[in-house]
Design an enzyme around this catalytic site. Structure first.
Site, PDB file in Angstrom:
ATOM      1  N   ASP A  69       0.831  -1.144  -0.147  1.00  0.00           N
ATOM      2  CA  ASP A  69      -0.114   0.055  -0.009  1.00  0.00           C
ATOM      3  C   ASP A  69       1.001   1.348   0.076  1.00  0.00           C
ATOM      4  O   ASP A  69       1.987   1.220   0.583  1.00  0.00           O
ATOM      5  CB  ASP A  69      -0.967  -0.072   1.088  1.00  0.00           C
ATOM      6  CG  ASP A  69      -0.417  -0.669   2.545  1.00  0.00           C
ATOM      7  OD1 ASP A  69       0.799  -0.867   2.480  1.00  0.00           O
ATOM      8  OD2 ASP A  69      -1.205  -0.708   3.496  1.00  0.00           O
ATOM      9  N   GLU A 128      -5.812   3.500   3.792  1.00  0.00           N
ATOM     10  CA  GLU A 128      -6.042   4.178   4.975  1.00  0.00           C
ATOM     11  C   GLU A 128      -7.473   4.741   4.776  1.00  0.00           C
ATOM     12  O   GLU A 128      -8.320   5.201   5.956  1.00  0.00           O
ATOM     13  CB  GLU A 128      -5.088   5.378   5.335  1.00  0.00           C
ATOM     14  CG  GLU A 128      -3.823   4.785   5.733  1.00  0.00           C
ATOM     15  CD  GLU A 128      -3.800   3.785   6.898  1.00  0.00           C
ATOM     16  OE1 GLU A 128      -4.705   4.113   7.690  1.00  0.00           O
ATOM     17  OE2 GLU A 128      -2.553   3.361   7.376  1.00  0.00           O
TER      18      GLU A 128
END
Length: 376
Positions: A69, A128
């Protein structure tokens, strides 16, 4: 000892944290590095601010996927590091700069040392929030290059460098954001009887929400409701017309998530009646649990136990949320914790992971993926 080049890359990336689907500088940095590898076996495609990289194997029978990520967090950095964030109000406070650097290290290794099977590296935005894994799964590139197995890691400040912590089955919880907006009638502080005070309403609701876990969830199950932020009112002598609660819900069982939300909705309906106000609920981002494939995880654990460079730790499940769970829902694979030995935890403004973990992770995963990509 010579410093790993991927530590330098981590420091570069650490300086340019960007939030979900706004990772423009990050994407360009990654693309510039990847394009400089210049291999005829490599194909590159972008998706929004994310990147797919495929490395063709010598004699492919399956596709092995690796996900990293790439987004940061809206946190003001307080590390004092010489390579601290140059983006005001943003920080790589969850270790995604580590994740990207390790991903680039593995990619570099397999461009030079190809294995039999195809490899797909996925640099995923918006972990997130608002969540990049689920929509990325639906992309045409993922459908075309979909892995037969996939793996990922997450830095763990609480473990020493050299530790790999993992377990079969459930690793991370089901999670959901929670936003509740309250609207009543504000007014002068001297005339409270003519108002419906939303600060008082919000305080009452926070207390009621805490009864859900203690009185509606089986004590042998696990759930968390946290209200991390309350806003309301304008100045000290005006009774608040509006208030907002912001929080998170976490459960180990998907059915418990449904039950918790049902109870939240019932309590909010009661608040509307009891405090003569209007209330709205928004669950924001919802992440599926991270459930590690039993067979693949056990195999990885056995492989890791044989290494003299790292130490395996059989951990327990955590209430952490991770949208990699959506990928594991569709593709067999696993996630593990990588020890990075920081005094401060994830999402903290002073998080300082130990960079020695970067090359260690690259070396160990390169050996594991090579092992998985060999013909029997």
């Amino acid at each position: 000892m010579e410093q790993s080049p991927f530590v330098t890359i981590r420091r570069d990336l650490h300086q340019i944290p960007e939030i979900g689907f706004q990772e423009f500088k990050t994407q360009q940095y990654l693309l510039t590095y990847i394009m400089n590898l210049a291999s005829e076996r490599m194909e590159v495609e972008t998706w929004k601010t994310g990147i797919f990289v495929k490395i063709k194997g010598n004699n492919p029978n399956k596709v092995i996927g690796y996900r990293a990520d790439i987004d940061g967090l809206p946190i003001i950095e307080e590390t004092g590091l010489p390579f601290a964030s140059t983006h005001d109000d943003y920080m790589h406070a969850c270790g995604h700069d580590f994740h990207m650097s390790i991903g680039l290290g593995l990619l570099t290794h397999f461009v030079e040392y190809p294995i039999d099977d195809d490899l797909v590296f996925i640099f995923q935005p918006a972990e997130e929030g608002p969540g990049g894994a689920e929509p990325m799964l639906k992309s045409e590139t993922m459908k075309k290059w979909k892995p037969d197995m996939i793996l990922a890691l997450h830095v763990a400040p609480e473990y020493p460098v050299g530790t790999i912590a993992v377990k079969e089955g459930l690793l991370f919880a089901n999670t959901s954001e929670l936003f509740i907006d309250l609207e009543g009638k504000g007014g002068h502080a001297a005339y409270p009887h003519n108002t419906n005070d939303m600060v008082i309403t919000a305080c009452s609701l926070v207390g009621q929400l805490q009864t859900i876990v203690s009185r509606n969830v089986n004590p042998l199950d696990s759930a968390v409701i946290t209200i991390g932020k309350i806003t309301g009112g304008t100045v000290q002598n005006i009774i608040a017309e509006k208030a907002r609660l912001e929080g998170t819900i976490r459960t180990l069982d998907p059915e418990t998530m449904v039950k918790v939300k049902s109870r939240i909705e019932a309590l909010v309906e009661g608040i509307e009646v009891g405090y003569e106000c209007k209330a709205t609920i928004d669950y924001g981002c919802m992440y599926h649990q991270v459930y590690n494939d039993e067979k693949l995880t056990s195999e990885f654990m056995d492989f890791t136990e044989q290494s003299s460079e790292v130490q395996l730790h059989r951990c327990t499940e955590a209430m952490t949320g991770e949208d990699f769970g959506y990928m594991l829902k569709e593709i067999p694979g696993f996630m593990f914790w990588l020890g990075v030995a920081s005094d401060y935890g994830l999402h903290h403004a002073k998080l300082m992971p130990d960079e020695k973990a970067i090359q260690l992770a690259i070396d160990h995963l390169a050996k594991y993926i090579t092992y998985k990509g060999k013909r029997a």
